[in-house]
Motif scaffolding. Sequence first.
Motif, PDB file in Angstrom:
ATOM      1  N   ARG A 246       0.830  -1.195   0.000  1.00 54.08           N
ATOM      2  CA  ARG A 246       0.000   0.000   0.000  1.00 54.08           C
ATOM      3  C   ARG A 246       0.867   1.248   0.000  1.00 54.08           C
ATOM      4  O   ARG A 246       1.973   1.262   0.549  1.00 54.08           O
ATOM      5  CB  ARG A 246      -0.907   0.012   1.215  1.00 54.08           C
ATOM      6  CG  ARG A 246      -0.144  -0.105   2.534  1.00 54.08           C
ATOM      7  CD  ARG A 246      -1.005   0.273   3.707  1.00 54.08           C
ATOM      8  NE  ARG A 246      -2.009  -0.739   3.986  1.00 54.08           N
ATOM      9  CZ  ARG A 246      -3.142  -0.468   4.636  1.00 54.08           C
ATOM     10  NH1 ARG A 246      -3.413   0.747   5.027  1.00 54.08           N
ATOM     11  NH2 ARG A 246      -3.993  -1.423   4.902  1.00 54.08           N
ATOM     12  N   PHE A 249      -0.272   6.475   3.789  1.00 56.08           N
ATOM     13  CA  PHE A 249      -1.618   6.971   4.049  1.00 56.08           C
ATOM     14  C   PHE A 249      -1.676   8.478   3.813  1.00 56.08           C
ATOM     15  O   PHE A 249      -0.972   9.247   4.469  1.00 56.08           O
ATOM     16  CB  PHE A 249      -1.971   6.643   5.507  1.00 56.08           C
ATOM     17  CG  PHE A 249      -3.348   7.078   5.905  1.00 56.08           C
ATOM     18  CD1 PHE A 249      -4.450   6.772   5.108  1.00 56.08           C
ATOM     19  CD2 PHE A 249      -3.549   7.777   7.090  1.00 56.08           C
ATOM     20  CE1 PHE A 249      -5.722   7.156   5.490  1.00 56.08           C
ATOM     21  CE2 PHE A 249      -4.825   8.163   7.472  1.00 56.08           C
ATOM     22  CZ  PHE A 249      -5.908   7.855   6.675  1.00 56.08           C
ATOM     23  N   PRO A 251      -4.830  10.730   3.190  1.00 59.64           N
ATOM     24  CA  PRO A 251      -6.242  11.004   2.923  1.00 59.64           C
ATOM     25  C   PRO A 251      -6.444  12.427   2.419  1.00 59.64           C
ATOM     26  O   PRO A 251      -5.730  13.338   2.835  1.00 59.64           O
ATOM     27  CB  PRO A 251      -6.909  10.800   4.281  1.00 59.64           C
ATOM     28  CG  PRO A 251      -5.832  11.048   5.280  1.00 59.64           C
ATOM     29  CD  PRO A 251      -4.554  10.611   4.622  1.00 59.64           C
ATOM     30  N   GLU A 283      -8.605   6.656   1.394  1.00 63.32           N
ATOM     31  CA  GLU A 283      -8.642   6.037   2.723  1.00 63.32           C
ATOM     32  C   GLU A 283      -9.487   4.768   2.682  1.00 63.32           C
ATOM     33  O   GLU A 283     -10.525   4.741   2.017  1.00 63.32           O
ATOM     34  CB  GLU A 283      -9.261   7.041   3.711  1.00 63.32           C
ATOM     35  CG  GLU A 283      -9.467   6.472   5.104  1.00 63.32           C
ATOM     36  CD  GLU A 283     -10.239   7.424   6.007  1.00 63.32           C
ATOM     37  OE1 GLU A 283      -9.804   7.657   7.121  1.00 63.32           O
ATOM     38  OE2 GLU A 283     -11.314   7.928   5.582  1.00 63.32           O
ATOM     39  N   ARG A 447      -7.779   2.461  -3.506  1.00 63.09           N
ATOM     40  CA  ARG A 447      -7.445   3.474  -2.492  1.00 63.09           C
ATOM     41  C   ARG A 447      -6.242   4.292  -2.940  1.00 63.09           C
ATOM     42  O   ARG A 447      -6.249   5.525  -2.852  1.00 63.09           O
ATOM     43  CB  ARG A 447      -7.139   2.790  -1.164  1.00 63.09           C
ATOM     44  CG  ARG A 447      -6.370   3.632  -0.165  1.00 63.09           C
ATOM     45  CD  ARG A 447      -5.600   2.699   0.754  1.00 63.09           C
ATOM     46  NE  ARG A 447      -4.902   3.372   1.841  1.00 63.09           N
ATOM     47  CZ  ARG A 447      -3.579   3.571   1.856  1.00 63.09           C
ATOM     48  NH1 ARG A 447      -2.839   3.230   0.812  1.00 63.09           N
ATOM     49  NH2 ARG A 447      -3.014   4.124   2.903  1.00 63.09           N
ATOM     50  N   ASP A 448      -5.227   3.593  -3.431  1.00 63.74           N
ATOM     51  CA  ASP A 448      -4.007   4.304  -3.809  1.00 63.74           C
ATOM     52  C   ASP A 448      -4.253   5.266  -4.968  1.00 63.74           C
ATOM     53  O   ASP A 448      -3.546   6.259  -5.126  1.00 63.74           O
ATOM     54  CB  ASP A 448      -2.905   3.309  -4.184  1.00 63.74           C
ATOM     55  CG  ASP A 448      -2.445   2.506  -2.967  1.00 63.74           C
ATOM     56  OD1 ASP A 448      -2.786   2.924  -1.842  1.00 63.74           O
ATOM     57  OD2 ASP A 448      -1.781   1.467  -3.138  1.00 63.74           O
ATOM     58  N   ASP A 468      -7.278   1.714   7.004  1.00 61.51           N
ATOM     59  CA  ASP A 468      -6.563   2.848   7.564  1.00 61.51           C
ATOM     60  C   ASP A 468      -7.250   3.300   8.843  1.00 61.51           C
ATOM     61  O   ASP A 468      -6.635   3.891   9.719  1.00 61.51           O
ATOM     62  CB  ASP A 468      -6.553   4.007   6.564  1.00 61.51           C
ATOM     63  CG  ASP A 468      -5.802   3.637   5.302  1.00 61.51           C
ATOM     64  OD1 ASP A 468      -4.656   3.176   5.408  1.00 61.51           O
ATOM     65  OD2 ASP A 468      -6.385   3.790   4.208  1.00 61.51           O
ATOM     66  N   ARG A 469      -8.550   3.066   8.890  1.00 61.94           N
ATOM     67  CA  ARG A 469      -9.333   3.418  10.070  1.00 61.94           C
ATOM     68  C   ARG A 469     -10.330   2.278  10.286  1.00 61.94           C
ATOM     69  O   ARG A 469     -10.913   1.779   9.329  1.00 61.94           O
ATOM     70  CB  ARG A 469     -10.084   4.731   9.805  1.00 61.94           C
ATOM     71  CG  ARG A 469     -10.394   5.566  11.000  1.00 61.94           C
ATOM     72  CD  ARG A 469     -10.273   7.069  10.647  1.00 61.94           C
ATOM     73  NE  ARG A 469     -11.056   7.420   9.477  1.00 61.94           N
ATOM     74  CZ  ARG A 469     -12.371   7.681   9.516  1.00 61.94           C
ATOM     75  NH1 ARG A 469     -13.039   7.613  10.647  1.00 61.94           N
ATOM     76  NH2 ARG A 469     -13.015   7.998   8.417  1.00 61.94           N
ATOM     77  N   HIS A 485      -2.798   3.468  11.827  1.00 61.58           N
ATOM     78  CA  HIS A 485      -1.604   4.181  11.361  1.00 61.58           C
ATOM     79  C   HIS A 485      -1.072   5.131  12.439  1.00 61.58           C
ATOM     80  O   HIS A 485       0.050   5.606  12.349  1.00 61.58           O
ATOM     81  CB  HIS A 485      -1.918   4.952  10.071  1.00 61.58           C
ATOM     82  CG  HIS A 485      -2.976   5.986  10.242  1.00 61.58           C
ATOM     83  ND1 HIS A 485      -2.689   7.281  10.559  1.00 61.58           N
ATOM     84  CD2 HIS A 485      -4.325   5.892  10.163  1.00 61.58           C
ATOM     85  CE1 HIS A 485      -3.824   7.966  10.660  1.00 61.58           C
ATOM     86  NE2 HIS A 485      -4.819   7.143  10.431  1.00 61.58           N
TER      87      HIS A 485
END
Lengths: 503, 370
Positions: A246, A249, A251, A283, A447-448, A468-469, A485
């Motif tokens: 991944r 992070f 967002p 995210e 996501r990426d 991530d959450r 994270h």
Amino acid sequence: MQVELRNITKRFGPVVANKDVNLTIEPGEVLGLLGENGAGKSTLMNVLCGLYEPTEGEILIDGRPVAFKGPGDAIRAGIGMVHQHFMLVPVFTVAENVILGIEPVGRFDHLDLKAARAEVKKLSTEYGLTVDPDATIETLPVGVQQRVEIIKVLFREADVLILDEPTAVLTPQEVDEFIQIVRSLCDAGKAIVFITHKLNEILEISDRIAVIRRGEIVGSGDPKKLTRPELAEMMVGHPVDFDVARAPFAPKEVILDIQGLTLVRDDGAVAVDDLSLQVHSGEVVGIAGVQGNGQSALIEALAGLRRPVAGKVTFDGTDITDASARERHRMGIAHIPEDRQRAGLIGNFTVAENMVLDSYYGPPFAKGAGINWGRVEEEAAAVAEQYDVRTPSVHAAAAHLSGGNQQKLVVARELSRDTRLVIAGQPTRGLDVGSIAFIHERLMAARDEGDGVLIVSSELDEIMALSDRILVMFKGRIVAEYAPHEAPVDKGTIGLAMAGAAT
Amino acid sequence: MKDATQGRVFGRTQLEDLVIVPLFALVAALFLGALVMAATGVAPGTIAQSYAALLKGSVGSIDAVSETLTAALPLVLAGLGLALGFRAGLFNIGAEGQIVMGGLAAVVAGVALADFPAFIALPGALLAGAVTGAFYAGIAGWLRAATGAHEVISTIMLNLISFRLLDYLLRTPLIQKEGRADPISKSVPDVAELPKLLTFLDANLRLHAGLFLTLVMVAAAYWLLFRSKLGFEFRASGENAIAARFAGMNAGLTIVMAMAVAGALAGLAGANQTLGVLGRATPGFSAEIGFDAIAVALLGRSHPVGVLFAGILFGALEAGGRQMQVDAGVSIDLIGIIQSLIIVFIAAPLLVKAIFPWGFRKAGTGKGRS
């Protein structure tokens, strides 16, 4: 009782389902049989329990060759199978189900239910199964129904128990109880064959592991010496990467904003209760929770299939609370339904037809009132290739694909277009390792690329690997939130929250 | 051959399903029909004679073929509509009522357009039949979509309403033939009639231009079902309504549209009868065609081409049955029995496979799953 399978080959016409299989099952031992979907595990066990006759090879019980003409012969020989899909009469009691087919009768052909109940009670206490013989099946949770199936087999005096994917239907707590039961059966001298494609479970439960791939035994060994990656490689045939790659992070803006959402089930019960959450672009938000805590209703509402009774849903600044499923689709919201066979696919439709199930109406596929099937088939073939959907052709019916390929088909349909938000329900339920890794990769790629991704899953490992959450849902509310994270999150803590301890 | 039914090459399974099962069903039904005759004391010679008459009366002469096709046309038209409904998961019992309403509307429109040339009057009358049928069936579709009322119940009731409505309307001054006291409509003017096709051979041959209408509709139904967006929605809803909804299709609209298209085809079947065969509307002119068409749609496996052949078969049984009655003195009721038996066998393909095992691939060669 020792059972030996010697050089078993099973062919269906030109298809070889099992090839030259040698396997020994010892009393007091749990043999883990590991293999992907379609590897030939169930066929092999169906040979052992008398449903199929082997094309070649023989079965030996305590060294003597036996021939089973049908399941009855195998049961009489002491081999019993607990199928993945239970075979119970829902309106009958436990005792009635257990004796079905071999009812004990007294004088004048009178059904001796008393003796049956006593026997069920005895078996139940002997192996720690704790089942009430008088309970009606339909009132029992799935985990208990499974124990009834085990009692059924024990009642028929089986010494070898074959358990076909027994944990697929169980909650994490039920799995723990189930492992205890298997242990006690083993201690009583029964031989257990445990069929699964889940690596963690097989390592935890087995005394010995055999791995089957494309109908052949490709390896076996001691679970204490084997590792997960080794087993996975044996099962799939190539190394499997468990860590999902991944990007860092990062967002961006809020893409999905849910405020005070309240949903009511068809029967009037509140499914989602004043729930608020946000998903940012770039995210992955994972919603953990035991099934039946409102996750399904939440997903349906986000996909435009369920009207909220209160609250507001905003997508990229636009109020979509009342938008239809198609409008949301057009805005770039992808939806991977929880149940691919019920809601994600049409089994009798071809791969090509399924690939355009939600996009057939617009360019480039529509041509006036008609559909340009040539174009559809071209596109479907390309997308199937790109998403590794293994199918003989795009003309094959979706129902004929394996579960993993069916799900990849759904994922391909939803993600192969321009998306900005992905809503995925149980995206890898019941799939093999290879398919799981592939689908995780694709979700992470979305996501990426800057999509917001909302995943709902009852597999905690999956939530932890991707999110991530992490939000925990309990009784229609978000009861806990974790940010892996920022600080590492402990599985046990989340598990407690899932059980409602955080409220 | 590539068949878009499943969008894949026409394979062995489809052959068994679409051709072999219906064929064997016919053979088995004829055999049982012979048994029924034998059991009721019909001499073996007479049984042979009656089946010879069946053949002669259905395909044995130009007249027989003309009668077979004339009887087949409304069955095919209405059967196409029912087949579309089945594909969409709707069990429409209402073709009979839609035929009544469509046929009557075609007469009324034909009479109203009597002063126009044929190229306006005939299409106008046909259109009136189709639109009225569509509207009438659409009521049941709307009831289902809006309130959940099951289409089986509502279409049966709409049938009953249509029969009485027909009786009533046939006595109103606008429709009733001038100077008649009995319920009978004005005659269809020549310009609105479907022209007879074979009068150059024999003035009594009844086959009419509805033949072309029917063939066009078979092609249109095929296109609609397998090539169009609407047909894709019909089939998706019929196969898996939940997945269709999840894919963003509008379930209610699909139901209403499927019923309306089915009704339009049944309405055309009615118009075909009043404009092509009867020349007017009378009480009971629908003659249970709408119910026989259910059997035709089932026999044709809800496939437009299958419906065409099934309709022709049923037309042949009807035309041949009349000959059977004349030549061998066997009641035409026997034909009804044979038709019903065919459907029973079609509904039980496993039974057919058990009776005729050599027509099918061996069962049990399915692939094992893990």
